[in-house]
Write a protein that holds these residues in place. Structure first.
Motif, PDB file in Angstrom:
ATOM      1  N   SER A  93      11.068   6.209  -7.533  1.00 32.22           N
ATOM      2  CA  SER A  93      10.396   7.504  -7.685  1.00 32.22           C
ATOM      3  C   SER A  93      10.375   8.297  -6.389  1.00 32.22           C
ATOM      4  O   SER A  93      10.293   7.735  -5.293  1.00 32.22           O
ATOM      5  N   LEU A  94      10.395   9.602  -6.551  1.00 35.33           N
ATOM      6  CA  LEU A  94      10.080  10.558  -5.499  1.00 35.33           C
ATOM      7  C   LEU A  94       8.982  11.453  -6.060  1.00 35.33           C
ATOM      8  O   LEU A  94       8.842  11.580  -7.278  1.00 35.33           O
ATOM      9  N   GLY A  95       8.210  12.052  -5.169  1.00 28.90           N
ATOM     10  CA  GLY A  95       7.109  12.882  -5.630  1.00 28.90           C
ATOM     11  C   GLY A  95       5.890  12.038  -5.928  1.00 28.90           C
ATOM     12  O   GLY A  95       5.792  10.886  -5.510  1.00 28.90           O
ATOM     13  N   SER A  96       4.971  12.616  -6.666  1.00 30.36           N
ATOM     14  CA  SER A  96       3.685  11.972  -6.917  1.00 30.36           C
ATOM     15  C   SER A  96       3.734  11.027  -8.116  1.00 30.36           C
ATOM     16  O   SER A  96       4.223  11.392  -9.179  1.00 30.36           O
ATOM     17  N   VAL A  97       3.218   9.802  -7.898  1.00 29.58           N
ATOM     18  CA  VAL A  97       3.128   8.782  -8.954  1.00 29.58           C
ATOM     19  C   VAL A  97       1.681   8.291  -8.974  1.00 29.58           C
ATOM     20  O   VAL A  97       1.163   7.831  -7.965  1.00 29.58           O
ATOM     21  N   LEU A  98       1.065   8.412 -10.137  1.00 29.19           N
ATOM     22  CA  LEU A  98      -0.349   8.032 -10.275  1.00 29.19           C
ATOM     23  C   LEU A  98      -0.543   6.517 -10.261  1.00 29.19           C
ATOM     24  O   LEU A  98       0.360   5.765 -10.645  1.00 29.19           O
ATOM     25  N   ALA A  99      -1.721   6.085  -9.861  1.00 28.82           N
ATOM     26  CA  ALA A  99      -2.076   4.661  -9.928  1.00 28.82           C
ATOM     27  C   ALA A  99      -1.876   4.189 -11.366  1.00 28.82           C
ATOM     28  O   ALA A  99      -2.257   4.876 -12.312  1.00 28.82           O
ATOM     29  N   GLY A 100      -1.232   3.032 -11.512  1.00 27.45           N
ATOM     30  CA  GLY A 100      -0.939   2.482 -12.831  1.00 27.45           C
ATOM     31  C   GLY A 100       0.443   2.824 -13.343  1.00 27.45           C
ATOM     32  O   GLY A 100       0.908   2.224 -14.315  1.00 27.45           O
ATOM     33  N   GLU A 101       1.128   3.777 -12.704  1.00 27.79           N
ATOM     34  CA  GLU A 101       2.469   4.162 -13.138  1.00 27.79           C
ATOM     35  C   GLU A 101       3.532   3.398 -12.342  1.00 27.79           C
ATOM     36  O   GLU A 101       3.279   2.913 -11.246  1.00 27.79           O
ATOM     37  N   THR A 144      -8.279  13.393   0.106  1.00 28.77           N
ATOM     38  CA  THR A 144      -7.714  13.127   1.427  1.00 28.77           C
ATOM     39  C   THR A 144      -6.445  12.295   1.238  1.00 28.77           C
ATOM     40  O   THR A 144      -6.131  11.864   0.122  1.00 28.77           O
ATOM     41  N   HIS A 145      -5.714  12.084   2.334  1.00 27.26           N
ATOM     42  CA  HIS A 145      -4.478  11.301   2.241  1.00 27.26           C
ATOM     43  C   HIS A 145      -4.161  10.639   3.578  1.00 27.26           C
ATOM     44  O   HIS A 145      -4.707  11.005   4.614  1.00 27.26           O
ATOM     45  N   GLY A 205       5.684   6.564   1.626  1.00 26.00           N
ATOM     46  CA  GLY A 205       4.654   6.882   0.645  1.00 26.00           C
ATOM     47  C   GLY A 205       3.389   7.363   1.319  1.00 26.00           C
ATOM     48  O   GLY A 205       2.900   6.742   2.254  1.00 26.00           O
ATOM     49  N   LYS A 206       2.875   8.481   0.824  1.00 26.84           N
ATOM     50  CA  LYS A 206       1.596   9.011   1.308  1.00 26.84           C
ATOM     51  C   LYS A 206       0.553   8.688   0.246  1.00 26.84           C
ATOM     52  O   LYS A 206       0.689   9.096  -0.912  1.00 26.84           O
ATOM     53  N   GLU A 207      -0.465   7.920   0.624  1.00 29.39           N
ATOM     54  CA  GLU A 207      -1.543   7.588  -0.307  1.00 29.39           C
ATOM     55  C   GLU A 207      -2.436   8.814  -0.486  1.00 29.39           C
ATOM     56  O   GLU A 207      -2.925   9.371   0.485  1.00 29.39           O
ATOM     57  N   LEU A 208      -2.608   9.197  -1.742  1.00 30.95           N
ATOM     58  CA  LEU A 208      -3.475  10.323  -2.081  1.00 30.95           C
ATOM     59  C   LEU A 208      -4.747   9.729  -2.673  1.00 30.95           C
ATOM     60  O   LEU A 208      -4.688   9.031  -3.682  1.00 30.95           O
ATOM     61  N   ILE A 214       0.443   7.904  -5.164  1.00 21.66           N
ATOM     62  CA  ILE A 214       1.264   7.866  -3.956  1.00 21.66           C
ATOM     63  C   ILE A 214       2.324   8.943  -4.103  1.00 21.66           C
ATOM     64  O   ILE A 214       2.933   9.094  -5.169  1.00 21.66           O
ATOM     65  N   GLU A 215       2.505   9.702  -3.032  1.00 26.02           N
ATOM     66  CA  GLU A 215       3.542  10.733  -3.006  1.00 26.02           C
ATOM     67  C   GLU A 215       4.704  10.202  -2.165  1.00 26.02           C
ATOM     68  O   GLU A 215       4.555   9.977  -0.967  1.00 26.02           O
ATOM     69  N   TYR A 216       5.843   9.967  -2.827  1.00 25.94           N
ATOM     70  CA  TYR A 216       7.013   9.394  -2.168  1.00 25.94           C
ATOM     71  C   TYR A 216       7.947  10.479  -1.678  1.00 25.94           C
ATOM     72  O   TYR A 216       8.242  11.442  -2.392  1.00 25.94           O
ATOM     73  N   THR A 217       8.420  10.303  -0.440  1.00 25.90           N
ATOM     74  CA  THR A 217       9.432  11.178   0.136  1.00 25.90           C
ATOM     75  C   THR A 217      10.530  10.303   0.719  1.00 25.90           C
ATOM     76  O   THR A 217      10.321   9.107   0.958  1.00 25.90           O
ATOM     77  N   SER A 218      11.683  10.899   0.954  1.00 29.53           N
ATOM     78  CA  SER A 218      12.806  10.127   1.475  1.00 29.53           C
ATOM     79  C   SER A 218      13.775  11.018   2.230  1.00 29.53           C
ATOM     80  O   SER A 218      13.882  12.209   1.956  1.00 29.53           O
TER      81      SER A 218
END
Length: 146
Positions: free
Chosen positions: A89-97, A139-140, A131-134, A55-59
């Motif tokens: 978090s901001l930015g990209s966070v991998l599944a499991g993190e 795709t997203h 959050g944008k699901e990657l 998920i890529e988080y922005t705010s």
């Protein structure tokens, strides 16, 4: 407002070492009898047959920090807390993190637990964080909170 506005945002995932360090720092605060911790973790959800890889988080950071400051003040006025720490978090966070770390402390467990739960619910409902699901297929789509 008495306290300064704290930056709750961390670039990328929140590391287990940072979480452990945060807990360890409180051992010297012997007036504390309870801690409540919430850890939000990115799930590898299946959405329409596609798996979430990150998920890529922005705010809208300025607004989010002002709102979080207001929430902090309200929570401190409502519950007898010793301290409260929030990291998102901001930015990209991998599944499991880990993407959200809320840590409340008080003399007694009820205040720590209830305050932690309320802070998490209010963050999800009130902060301008998206959050944008990657997906694994590159795709997203924008995430729907639930």
């Amino acid at each position: 407002m008495g306290k300064s506005i704290k930056n709750i945002f961390t670039q990328g995932a929140i590391s287990p070492a940072f979480i452990a360090e945060s807990i360890a720092k409180h051992s010297a605060k012997t007036g504390i009898g309870a801690h409540s911790i919430f850890l939000g973790q990115v799930r590898a959800d299946d959405v329409d047959g596609k798996t979430v890889a990150a998920i890529e988080y922005t705010s809208y950071q300025e607004m989010a920090l002002e709102k979080m400051h207001k929430i902090r003040e309200e929570i401190f006025n409502k519950y007898e807390l010793t301290c409260m720490h929030i990291h998102h978090s901001l930015g990209s966070v991998l599944a499991g993190e880990i993407c959200l770390f809320v840590f409340t402390s008080s003399k007694h467990r009820k205040a720590a637990t209830e305050a932690c739960n309320e802070v998490v619910e209010r963050i999800k409902a009130e902060l301008p964080v998206w959050g944008k699901e990657l997906f694994e297929d590159a795709t997203h789509q924008w995430k729907v909170n639930n």
